[in-house]
Design a protein around this motif. Structure first.
Motif, PDB file in Angstrom:
ATOM      1  N   MET A   1       0.848  -1.194   0.000  1.00 30.92           N
ATOM      2  CA  MET A   1       0.000   0.000   0.000  1.00 30.92           C
ATOM      3  C   MET A   1       0.887   1.248   0.000  1.00 30.92           C
ATOM      4  O   MET A   1       1.786   1.373   0.821  1.00 30.92           O
ATOM      5  CB  MET A   1      -0.900  -0.014   1.240  1.00 30.92           C
ATOM      6  CG  MET A   1      -1.914   1.107   1.313  1.00 30.92           C
ATOM      7  SD  MET A   1      -2.982   1.267  -0.143  1.00 30.92           S
ATOM      8  CE  MET A   1      -4.144  -0.084   0.103  1.00 30.92           C
ATOM      9  N   ASN A   2       0.598   2.145  -0.952  1.00 34.40           N
ATOM     10  CA  ASN A   2       1.449   3.318  -1.098  1.00 34.40           C
ATOM     11  C   ASN A   2       0.635   4.461  -1.692  1.00 34.40           C
ATOM     12  O   ASN A   2      -0.524   4.283  -2.064  1.00 34.40           O
ATOM     13  CB  ASN A   2       2.648   2.968  -1.987  1.00 34.40           C
ATOM     14  CG  ASN A   2       3.881   3.774  -1.641  1.00 34.40           C
ATOM     15  OD1 ASN A   2       3.792   4.922  -1.212  1.00 34.40           O
ATOM     16  ND2 ASN A   2       5.044   3.187  -1.829  1.00 34.40           N
ATOM     17  N   LEU A   3       1.247   5.640  -1.798  1.00 35.98           N
ATOM     18  CA  LEU A   3       0.484   6.769  -2.339  1.00 35.98           C
ATOM     19  C   LEU A   3       0.708   6.950  -3.837  1.00 35.98           C
ATOM     20  O   LEU A   3       0.238   7.931  -4.432  1.00 35.98           O
ATOM     21  CB  LEU A   3       0.720   8.069  -1.559  1.00 35.98           C
ATOM     22  CG  LEU A   3       2.114   8.551  -1.208  1.00 35.98           C
ATOM     23  CD1 LEU A   3       2.932   8.817  -2.439  1.00 35.98           C
ATOM     24  CD2 LEU A   3       2.004   9.793  -0.354  1.00 35.98           C
TER      25      LEU A   3
ATOM     26  N   PRO B   1      12.264 -14.108  -2.618  1.00 36.33           N
ATOM     27  CA  PRO B   1      11.948 -15.248  -3.500  1.00 36.33           C
ATOM     28  C   PRO B   1      10.698 -16.027  -3.070  1.00 36.33           C
ATOM     29  O   PRO B   1      10.207 -16.848  -3.825  1.00 36.33           O
ATOM     30  CB  PRO B   1      13.200 -16.128  -3.392  1.00 36.33           C
ATOM     31  CG  PRO B   1      13.753 -15.822  -2.035  1.00 36.33           C
ATOM     32  CD  PRO B   1      13.421 -14.386  -1.734  1.00 36.33           C
ATOM     33  N   HIS B   2      10.202 -15.767  -1.848  1.00 36.59           N
ATOM     34  CA  HIS B   2       9.075 -16.568  -1.341  1.00 36.59           C
ATOM     35  C   HIS B   2       7.715 -16.011  -1.726  1.00 36.59           C
ATOM     36  O   HIS B   2       6.690 -16.621  -1.434  1.00 36.59           O
ATOM     37  CB  HIS B   2       9.155 -16.680   0.186  1.00 36.59           C
ATOM     38  CG  HIS B   2      10.413 -17.310   0.675  1.00 36.59           C
ATOM     39  ND1 HIS B   2      11.365 -16.614   1.390  1.00 36.59           N
ATOM     40  CD2 HIS B   2      10.901 -18.569   0.511  1.00 36.59           C
ATOM     41  CE1 HIS B   2      12.381 -17.416   1.670  1.00 36.59           C
ATOM     42  NE2 HIS B   2      12.131 -18.600   1.141  1.00 36.59           N
ATOM     43  N   ILE B   3       7.686 -14.817  -2.305  1.00 35.58           N
ATOM     44  CA  ILE B   3       6.384 -14.200  -2.586  1.00 35.58           C
ATOM     45  C   ILE B   3       6.306 -13.726  -4.031  1.00 35.58           C
ATOM     46  O   ILE B   3       7.324 -13.575  -4.713  1.00 35.58           O
ATOM     47  CB  ILE B   3       6.117 -12.999  -1.652  1.00 35.58           C
ATOM     48  CG1 ILE B   3       7.231 -11.943  -1.791  1.00 35.58           C
ATOM     49  CG2 ILE B   3       5.961 -13.439  -0.208  1.00 35.58           C
ATOM     50  CD1 ILE B   3       6.880 -10.620  -1.161  1.00 35.58           C
ATOM     51  N   HIS B   4       5.078 -13.493  -4.448  1.00 38.32           N
ATOM     52  CA  HIS B   4       4.828 -12.957  -5.787  1.00 38.32           C
ATOM     53  C   HIS B   4       4.438 -11.486  -5.628  1.00 38.32           C
ATOM     54  O   HIS B   4       3.265 -11.148  -5.468  1.00 38.32           O
ATOM     55  CB  HIS B   4       3.699 -13.760  -6.441  1.00 38.32           C
ATOM     56  CG  HIS B   4       3.301 -13.245  -7.791  1.00 38.32           C
ATOM     57  ND1 HIS B   4       4.210 -12.815  -8.736  1.00 38.32           N
ATOM     58  CD2 HIS B   4       2.083 -13.081  -8.349  1.00 38.32           C
ATOM     59  CE1 HIS B   4       3.570 -12.412  -9.813  1.00 38.32           C
ATOM     60  NE2 HIS B   4       2.277 -12.553  -9.599  1.00 38.32           N
ATOM     61  N   PHE B   5       5.458 -10.621  -5.620  1.00 38.33           N
ATOM     62  CA  PHE B   5       5.235  -9.183  -5.366  1.00 38.33           C
ATOM     63  C   PHE B   5       4.841  -8.490  -6.659  1.00 38.33           C
ATOM     64  O   PHE B   5       5.521  -8.618  -7.676  1.00 38.33           O
ATOM     65  CB  PHE B   5       6.521  -8.572  -4.805  1.00 38.33           C
ATOM     66  CG  PHE B   5       6.405  -7.109  -4.450  1.00 38.33           C
ATOM     67  CD1 PHE B   5       5.430  -6.665  -3.564  1.00 38.33           C
ATOM     68  CD2 PHE B   5       7.286  -6.175  -4.991  1.00 38.33           C
ATOM     69  CE1 PHE B   5       5.327  -5.320  -3.228  1.00 38.33           C
ATOM     70  CE2 PHE B   5       7.195  -4.826  -4.655  1.00 38.33           C
ATOM     71  CZ  PHE B   5       6.218  -4.403  -3.785  1.00 38.33           C
ATOM     72  N   ILE B   6       3.731  -7.759  -6.621  1.00 35.66           N
ATOM     73  CA  ILE B   6       3.265  -7.105  -7.846  1.00 35.66           C
ATOM     74  C   ILE B   6       3.517  -5.592  -7.807  1.00 35.66           C
ATOM     75  O   ILE B   6       3.126  -4.876  -8.721  1.00 35.66           O
ATOM     76  CB  ILE B   6       1.779  -7.406  -8.121  1.00 35.66           C
ATOM     77  CG1 ILE B   6       0.894  -7.016  -6.926  1.00 35.66           C
ATOM     78  CG2 ILE B   6       1.570  -8.890  -8.432  1.00 35.66           C
ATOM     79  CD1 ILE B   6       0.202  -5.734  -7.023  1.00 35.66           C
ATOM     80  N   GLY B   7       4.175  -5.104  -6.744  1.00 34.31           N
ATOM     81  CA  GLY B   7       4.513  -3.680  -6.689  1.00 34.31           C
ATOM     82  C   GLY B   7       3.615  -2.896  -5.759  1.00 34.31           C
ATOM     83  O   GLY B   7       2.892  -3.463  -4.934  1.00 34.31           O
ATOM     84  N   ASN B   8       3.677  -1.581  -5.894  1.00 38.94           N
ATOM     85  CA  ASN B   8       2.845  -0.709  -5.061  1.00 38.94           C
ATOM     86  C   ASN B   8       1.393  -0.753  -5.519  1.00 38.94           C
ATOM     87  O   ASN B   8       1.115  -0.884  -6.712  1.00 38.94           O
ATOM     88  CB  ASN B   8       3.319   0.743  -5.178  1.00 38.94           C
ATOM     89  CG  ASN B   8       4.686   0.960  -4.552  1.00 38.94           C
ATOM     90  OD1 ASN B   8       5.117   0.188  -3.689  1.00 38.94           O
ATOM     91  ND2 ASN B   8       5.368   2.014  -4.974  1.00 38.94           N
ATOM     92  N   ILE B   9       0.495  -0.652  -4.572  1.00 37.57           N
ATOM     93  CA  ILE B   9      -0.904  -0.421  -4.909  1.00 37.57           C
ATOM     94  C   ILE B   9      -1.349   0.838  -4.181  1.00 37.57           C
ATOM     95  O   ILE B   9      -0.668   1.320  -3.270  1.00 37.57           O
ATOM     96  CB  ILE B   9      -1.818  -1.613  -4.548  1.00 37.57           C
ATOM     97  CG1 ILE B   9      -1.784  -1.876  -3.041  1.00 37.57           C
ATOM     98  CG2 ILE B   9      -1.419  -2.855  -5.319  1.00 37.57           C
ATOM     99  CD1 ILE B   9      -2.849  -2.848  -2.586  1.00 37.57           C
ATOM    100  N   GLU B  10      -2.491   1.392  -4.599  1.00 35.17           N
ATOM    101  CA  GLU B  10      -2.995   2.619  -3.984  1.00 35.17           C
ATOM    102  C   GLU B  10      -4.304   2.329  -3.255  1.00 35.17           C
ATOM    103  O   GLU B  10      -4.872   1.243  -3.398  1.00 35.17           O
ATOM    104  CB  GLU B  10      -3.206   3.670  -5.067  1.00 35.17           C
ATOM    105  CG  GLU B  10      -1.928   4.019  -5.813  1.00 35.17           C
ATOM    106  CD  GLU B  10      -2.164   5.096  -6.870  1.00 35.17           C
ATOM    107  OE1 GLU B  10      -2.360   6.258  -6.511  1.00 35.17           O
ATOM    108  OE2 GLU B  10      -2.174   4.748  -8.066  1.00 35.17           O
ATOM    109  N   GLY B  11      -4.788   3.329  -2.523  1.00 31.60           N
ATOM    110  CA  GLY B  11      -6.036   3.150  -1.772  1.00 31.60           C
ATOM    111  C   GLY B  11      -7.171   2.661  -2.644  1.00 31.60           C
ATOM    112  O   GLY B  11      -8.021   1.877  -2.205  1.00 31.60           O
ATOM    113  N   ARG B  12      -7.195   3.087  -3.888  1.00 32.43           N
ATOM    114  CA  ARG B  12      -8.285   2.704  -4.788  1.00 32.43           C
ATOM    115  C   ARG B  12      -8.212   1.233  -5.211  1.00 32.43           C
ATOM    116  O   ARG B  12      -9.149   0.719  -5.812  1.00 32.43           O
ATOM    117  CB  ARG B  12      -8.278   3.591  -6.039  1.00 32.43           C
ATOM    118  CG  ARG B  12      -7.085   3.367  -6.969  1.00 32.43           C
ATOM    119  CD  ARG B  12      -7.319   4.067  -8.293  1.00 32.43           C
ATOM    120  NE  ARG B  12      -7.319   5.515  -8.137  1.00 32.43           N
ATOM    121  CZ  ARG B  12      -6.251   6.301  -8.325  1.00 32.43           C
ATOM    122  NH1 ARG B  12      -5.100   5.768  -8.685  1.00 32.43           N
ATOM    123  NH2 ARG B  12      -6.330   7.601  -8.164  1.00 32.43           N
TER     124      ARG B  12
END
Lengths: 313, 313
Positions: A180-182, A204-215
């Motif tokens: 969660m980010n702005l 390596p243990h997770i599938h990170f998709i990057g920052n997401i926003e409040g919406r």
């Protein structure tokens, strides 16, 4: 399998707790037993009023109650015969497989750290909360209040803990983890979210998709929403107020009805050696019942062992 | 009085900008003129298409455009004939009383700091956003994105800035200021919110009512919600998504309709020496029109002077 419930926890305890426990005991008949923990003279008559319906329940006495307003650590240490302290003792000794309470949140956290303890390697356990998804299913958000301030490494671990929960309890094959980010861009946010982004990206243990926003909270971008406990708590309470306002206005919708804490039951504490769930103070019998079903699901999934083996390595 | 609009700002510019400006010019006829800033060959034909309706508008040419994806500071300095740079020059020289843009948010902030500048004594200007109240009226929340990280003294100033805006622009006699936190008790939150609480509590210029929680955003506890730009941004975008989901589901309600950015128009930058408003990238003509009306209201209220005189002392 035995799932324990603090019969004295919550604003409407012990009545709502006992009623919810009886509901859950019926639904779990043949699979799990419910263990109620509380003052015998208060709980026994309520159980007896349910007659035969209360057959799948047992009562473990606890003479004391930690009130909602009490200082968590102090109360937990001084009231060793409180329903919360007794519940954690049953959990730590393996007599029950999960412990649920709608009582003092802080005391539930303190008890977790004192009795079953954090998993070695986990810096700080987190409280997770379910997030309904617009196009069906559930995601989880963590932390929602255990840690107001977080180091980047803690946020990284929340991503791992949430991913394990989403996989083993929610049954999501490869959970997408979002921070969660702005803003969506990598360089956005505070120094802490920027550093956490870099750690999550190479984990390596997770599938990170990057920052997401409040919406993005309710869309399908992420199954696991990582945030500090301050942000998560504020978002969670705001979402609950949206549900309350809609209910007041008699607006109903299957998606928004999931904002109701009742439909979910409780918030698991992740990163401890056992299964503990914290319920809402205003828990109704439905909420209590759902919290117990969730406790059963957690215990059945073996999530605590999965977390232990992941963080051992 | 003259209110300027960046005719090239926003995803649907210049069409939506011109259409919104024509709407506002009609509503403000006799009170204020709208000054459009942008590429003459793009804007003039759109204005002419409106015929006599476009009488209360003038056009100031600007040959360049700062695109949404451009680096704010770099673009602002390199494109001195961009609509945003020209707009701020008009504002700084007093040729217009307010400047509104639905363009690059970062460039709007950079321009504010470079041209009209922060009010002496204000550590960091903030972006404010309106918050609809369940029982009628509007509150404001700040910061919603200019400052991801805030010192306690900045949060204290946001309380003062928001209080002045609520008083002079929204007409609230004694605005109630609340600090967004994860609990009501004084000692709750991060080290920063705890310190900010102490500063706000003894600030003689505001009516501080203490901590508020996520669930209080829409109730009457506080007219001014103080938070860091990270928390405010996440909350704001989540609220917008609630509106979008409801619109998608064809659920309508006067209160929730206020979550629509269109009904509000834009977010003022508070703590600078003049009136600047940032609009949503997807601004429609209605949103643009409401942003210009808000610019007129800000300019008429003399809020910038009130802020200057408060922080001078």
């Amino acid at each position: 399998m035995k799932i324990a419930l603090d019969a004295m926890g919550g604003d409407f305890a012990p009545q709502a707790a006992v009623d919810g426990a009886v509901l859950a005991a019926q639904l779990l008949a043949g699979k799990a037993q419910i263990v109620l923990i509380g003052q015998e003279n208060a709980v026994r008559p309520l159980l007896e009023a349910h007659g035969a319906a209360a057959e799948n329940l047992t009562l473990v006495p606890a003479s004391q109650i930690i009130e909602m307003g009490e200082h968590p650590a102090k109360a937990y240490q001084q009231k060793q015969d409180s329903s919360i302290a007794v519940g954690y003792r049953l959990l730590a000794t393996g007599e029950v497989e999960a412990f649920c309470s709608a009582g003092n949140t802080g005391a539930m956290l303190v008890g977790a750290m004192f009795s079953v303890k954090a998993v070695p390697g986990v810096m700080r356990p987190a409280i997770a909360n379910f997030v309904p998804k617009l196009h069906g299913g559930m995601g989880i958000m963590l932390d929602v209040g255990a840690n107001a301030e977080c180091k980047p490494e803690m946020l990284e671990q929340f991503g791992e803990l949430g991913s394990l929960y989403a996989h083993y309890v929610l049954g999501i094959a490869q959970p997408k983890v979002g921070l969660m980010n702005l803003g969506e861009e990598e360089g956005k946010g505070t120094a802490i979210t920027q550093a956490a982004h870099q750690l999550l990206k190479v984990n390596p243990h997770i599938h990170f998709i990057g920052n997401i926003e409040g919406r993005d909270l309710f869309n399908d971008k992420a199954d696991v929403v990582v945030c500090d406990g301050f942000t998560g708590n504020v978002l969670l309470k705001m979402a609950e107020s949206v549900y309350d306002i809609m209910a007041e206005k008699n607006m109903h919708d299957p998606f928004f009805d999931h904002f109701n804490y009742e439909s979910i039951g409780g918030s698991p504490i992740l990163g401890i050696n056992d299964n503990a769930i914290i319920g809402h103070g205003v828990s109704t019998p439905t909420a209590i019942c759902n919290m117990l079903l969730q406790g059963y699901q957690m215990a059945s999934s073996g999530i605590a062992d999965q977390i232990k083996s992941t963080f051992k390595s």
